[in-house]
Design an enzyme around this catalytic site. Sequence first.
Site, PDB file in Angstrom:
ATOM      1  N   GLY A 153      -8.747 -10.219   0.977  1.00 31.48           N
ATOM      2  CA  GLY A 153      -8.613  -9.071   1.886  1.00 31.48           C
ATOM      3  C   GLY A 153      -8.327  -7.803   1.123  1.00 31.48           C
ATOM      4  N   ASN A 154      -7.944  -6.783   1.842  1.00 28.03           N
ATOM      5  CA  ASN A 154      -7.563  -5.532   1.177  1.00 28.03           C
ATOM      6  C   ASN A 154      -6.434  -4.879   1.976  1.00 28.03           C
ATOM      7  OD1 ASN A 154      -8.749  -3.571   3.158  1.00 28.03           O
ATOM      8  ND2 ASN A 154     -10.591  -4.724   2.608  1.00 28.03           N
ATOM      9  N   ARG A 155      -5.976  -3.745   1.512  1.00 29.48           N
ATOM     10  CA  ARG A 155      -4.731  -3.182   2.062  1.00 29.48           C
ATOM     11  C   ARG A 155      -4.961  -2.229   3.233  1.00 29.48           C
ATOM     12  NH1 ARG A 155      -1.716  -0.768  -2.771  1.00 29.48           N
ATOM     13  NH2 ARG A 155      -0.170  -0.369  -1.148  1.00 29.48           N
ATOM     14  N   SER A 156      -6.162  -2.168   3.751  1.00 22.44           N
ATOM     15  CA  SER A 156      -6.409  -1.247   4.873  1.00 22.44           C
ATOM     16  C   SER A 156      -5.566  -1.633   6.099  1.00 22.44           C
ATOM     17  CB  SER A 156      -7.890  -1.291   5.247  1.00 22.44           C
ATOM     18  OG  SER A 156      -8.069  -0.593   6.457  1.00 22.44           O
ATOM     19  N   ALA A 175     -12.548  -0.790   5.725  1.00 22.25           N
ATOM     20  CA  ALA A 175     -12.618  -1.173   4.317  1.00 22.25           C
ATOM     21  C   ALA A 175     -13.265  -2.557   4.278  1.00 22.25           C
ATOM     22  CB  ALA A 175     -11.228  -1.206   3.709  1.00 22.25           C
TER      23      ALA A 175
END
Length: 409
Positions: A211-214, A277
């Site tokens: 995943g990512n930090r969005s 994102a």
Amino acid sequence: MNLLAGKRIVLGVSGGIAAYKAVEVCRLLVDAGAHVMPVLTGGATRFVGRATFDALASERARMSLFDEEDPIPHTTLGQTADCVVVAPATARVIGSYAAGISSDLLTATLVATRAPVVVCPAMHTEMWEHPAVAANIATLVGRGVHIVGPESGHLAGGDEGAGRLSPPANIAAAVNRVLEARRQPSDMDGLSVVVTAGGTREPIDPVRYIGNRSSGKQGHALADEAVSRGAQVTIVTTVDRPAPPGAAVVRVDTAAQMAEATAAAAAGADVVVMAAAVADFRPVAPVGVKLKKRDGAPAVHLEPTPDILAALGASKPPGQILVGFAAETCDLVRNAAAKLRDKGADYIVANDVTAQGAGFACETNEVLVLSSDGRVHSIGLRSKRQVAQAVLDLVVADRVAQTAQQENQ
Ligand code: CTP
């Protein structure tokens, strides 16, 4: 257009057999996104339970002028309402309202409000046709009160005639019309807007993902702003944030799901904003059972995900405005300009996600907006909602220019 979304509606229910139909009116208004505040007269509770409204409405049902939590409920309700609807309205409530008598919470709220009022009478034909009731209705009409119904048909006790409460769907539609008539035109009226928000999650196994930090805050702020300016919004989102009332919400997890949902929604849209994102790579073969530690560090093979923005840019219908984002940690303008060109977007909203007060999870943002005609707009540090406002200002200005151009051709 659904104007009930986000509106505060007082639903007054007075004591007639048709009070049971007010439950359906309540449900329809809540389903349309309205914040419904029920006010019941003592008579209403002889026909329908207070608990029913407590459960279905947006607030607990109120009955008394003397409330422990709110010392002046009639003014609180009347002043904060966008509309007051009384369904059913008995001859007594109509008479009190016409005479300005405020002997219970409902009539006091009617007298205390400056919001538009919709009165839906229901009573026996003899009462409805009585000259006193007719005169009271005429008085209310003269003061700008909207009267809906009654209809003719079966009445309680086996009678037939005029006096039936209008169908709940007609009442909800009438409230919507009343709100529509008072609404100021807005600069995104009638525009269809698609916004993506949040970070995608690409499964490794049933428990883990890439995943990512969005946080989805900027995308949701864009959706909120577009709805408040009159647009019909679809938000394709990976996060559980509340969506603006009236927006269509499509919940997704992966880049593939977002690609599918966005392509479907974008086909007929006037504006598409890719604020999400999206993961660039995903595991080739997610495992169906949880990977075990005892088996050692797994090798996770990755493959590229579809580039949603680039695909939208390649198939953009004439007139559609396509806005992408660029999350960068260095060379902001150069990287964003390359994305603008390579993905066929009309705008790229570029932010340095390492800057103070900008990027993931912050309440604020600071961006440069690059447009395909070479302009660069600097939007200094401000709330994500204000950034959304500035981005949509550019989009609206483009729409105005497009329309002017078409009119000159
Ligand atoms: N985007 C997309 N599909 C992808 C990746 C990104 O639609 N698979 C969109 C994003 O929603 C954003 C824009 O492309 O509007 C730029 O995303 P960003 O992550 O900044 O750049 P990438 O294209 O992924 O390139 P890089 O990660 O190398 O900077």
